[in-house]
Motif scaffolding. Structure first.
Motif, short mmCIF file in Angstrom:
data_model
loop_
_atom_site.label_atom_id
_atom_site.label_comp_id
_atom_site.label_asym_id
_atom_site.label_seq_id
_atom_site.Cartn_x
_atom_site.Cartn_y
_atom_site.Cartn_z
N ALA A 40 -8.41 13.26 -37.34
CA ALA A 40 -7.60 14.36 -37.83
C ALA A 40 -7.55 14.31 -39.36
O ALA A 40 -7.77 13.25 -39.95
CB ALA A 40 -6.19 14.27 -37.26
N LYS A 43 -6.25 11.26 -41.55
CA LYS A 43 -6.03 10.11 -40.67
C LYS A 43 -7.33 9.37 -40.40
O LYS A 43 -8.41 9.88 -40.64
CB LYS A 43 -5.40 10.57 -39.35
CG LYS A 43 -4.01 11.17 -39.50
CD LYS A 43 -3.38 11.40 -38.14
CE LYS A 43 -1.96 11.91 -38.29
NZ LYS A 43 -1.31 12.12 -36.95
N SER A 62 -2.01 8.86 -25.93
CA SER A 62 -1.69 10.22 -26.37
C SER A 62 -2.40 11.30 -25.54
O SER A 62 -2.00 12.47 -25.59
CB SER A 62 -2.05 10.40 -27.84
OG SER A 62 -3.42 10.12 -28.06
N LYS A 86 -2.50 20.28 -27.49
CA LYS A 86 -1.37 20.33 -28.41
C LYS A 86 -1.89 20.45 -29.84
O LYS A 86 -3.02 20.03 -30.13
CB LYS A 86 -0.54 19.06 -28.29
CG LYS A 86 -0.05 18.74 -26.89
CD LYS A 86 0.65 17.40 -26.85
CE LYS A 86 1.13 17.06 -25.45
NZ LYS A 86 1.82 15.73 -25.41
N GLU A 88 -1.34 18.61 -32.24
CA GLU A 88 -1.71 17.28 -32.73
C GLU A 88 -3.07 16.80 -32.21
O GLU A 88 -3.55 15.74 -32.62
CB GLU A 88 -0.63 16.25 -32.41
CG GLU A 88 -0.18 16.22 -30.96
CD GLU A 88 1.08 17.05 -30.74
OE1 GLU A 88 1.18 18.17 -31.28
OE2 GLU A 88 1.96 16.57 -29.97
N ASP A 89 -3.67 17.55 -31.31
CA ASP A 89 -5.03 17.23 -30.86
C ASP A 89 -6.08 17.79 -31.83
O ASP A 89 -7.28 17.52 -31.66
CB ASP A 89 -5.29 17.81 -29.47
CG ASP A 89 -4.44 17.16 -28.40
OD1 ASP A 89 -3.93 17.89 -27.53
OD2 ASP A 89 -4.30 15.91 -28.42
N THR A 90 -5.65 18.56 -32.80
CA THR A 90 -6.57 19.11 -33.78
C THR A 90 -7.27 18.00 -34.54
O THR A 90 -6.62 17.12 -35.12
CB THR A 90 -5.83 20.02 -34.76
OG1 THR A 90 -5.30 21.14 -34.06
CG2 THR A 90 -6.76 20.50 -35.87
#
Length: 120
Positions: A40, A43, A62, A86, A88-90
């Motif tokens: 990500a 990250k 996750s 979600k 946050e899976d991007t």
């Protein structure tokens, strides 16, 4: 020369699904573990899931219960079915394979990545 090529990324709404595919080609004599990593923005790259040649799987906490990895050894393919996505899976998703190439040694190979964006 061995290549891994991912496909199937794109833009999807939260709660949606995507299926990633990865094709391995070149001088491949056998494949041990295949898997998917993701990175990500801002990250570090992280392991999402992997599958061994005997079918054993591992999933990051996750994604447990939402993602499913599978492989087709005859086609030298690995797949990642992603459900209930979600935001946050991007990430950019990278295919990975530990395989025996023409050197007769097992080596790690990586694809160039495919972008998955989860957004409304």
């Amino acid at each position: 020369q061995v290549q891994l090529v991912e496909s199937g990324g794109g833009l999807v709404q939260p709660g949606g699904s995507l299926r990633l595919s990865c094709a391995a080609s070149g001088s491949i004599f056998s494949i041990n573990t295949m898997g998917w990593y993701r990175q990500a923005p801002g990250k570090e790259r992280e392991l999402v899931t992997r599958i061994t040649n005997d079918g054993s799987t591992y999933y990051a906490d996750s994604v447990k219960g939402r993602f499913t990895i599978s492989r087709d050894d005859a086609k030298k393919m690995v797949y990642l079915q992603m459900n209930s996505l979600k935001p946050e899976d991007t990430a950019v998703y990278y295919c990975y394979a530990n395989l025996r190439d023409r050197s007769w040694s097992y080596r790690d190979y990586w694809g160039k990545g495919t972008l998955v964006t989860v957004s409304s």
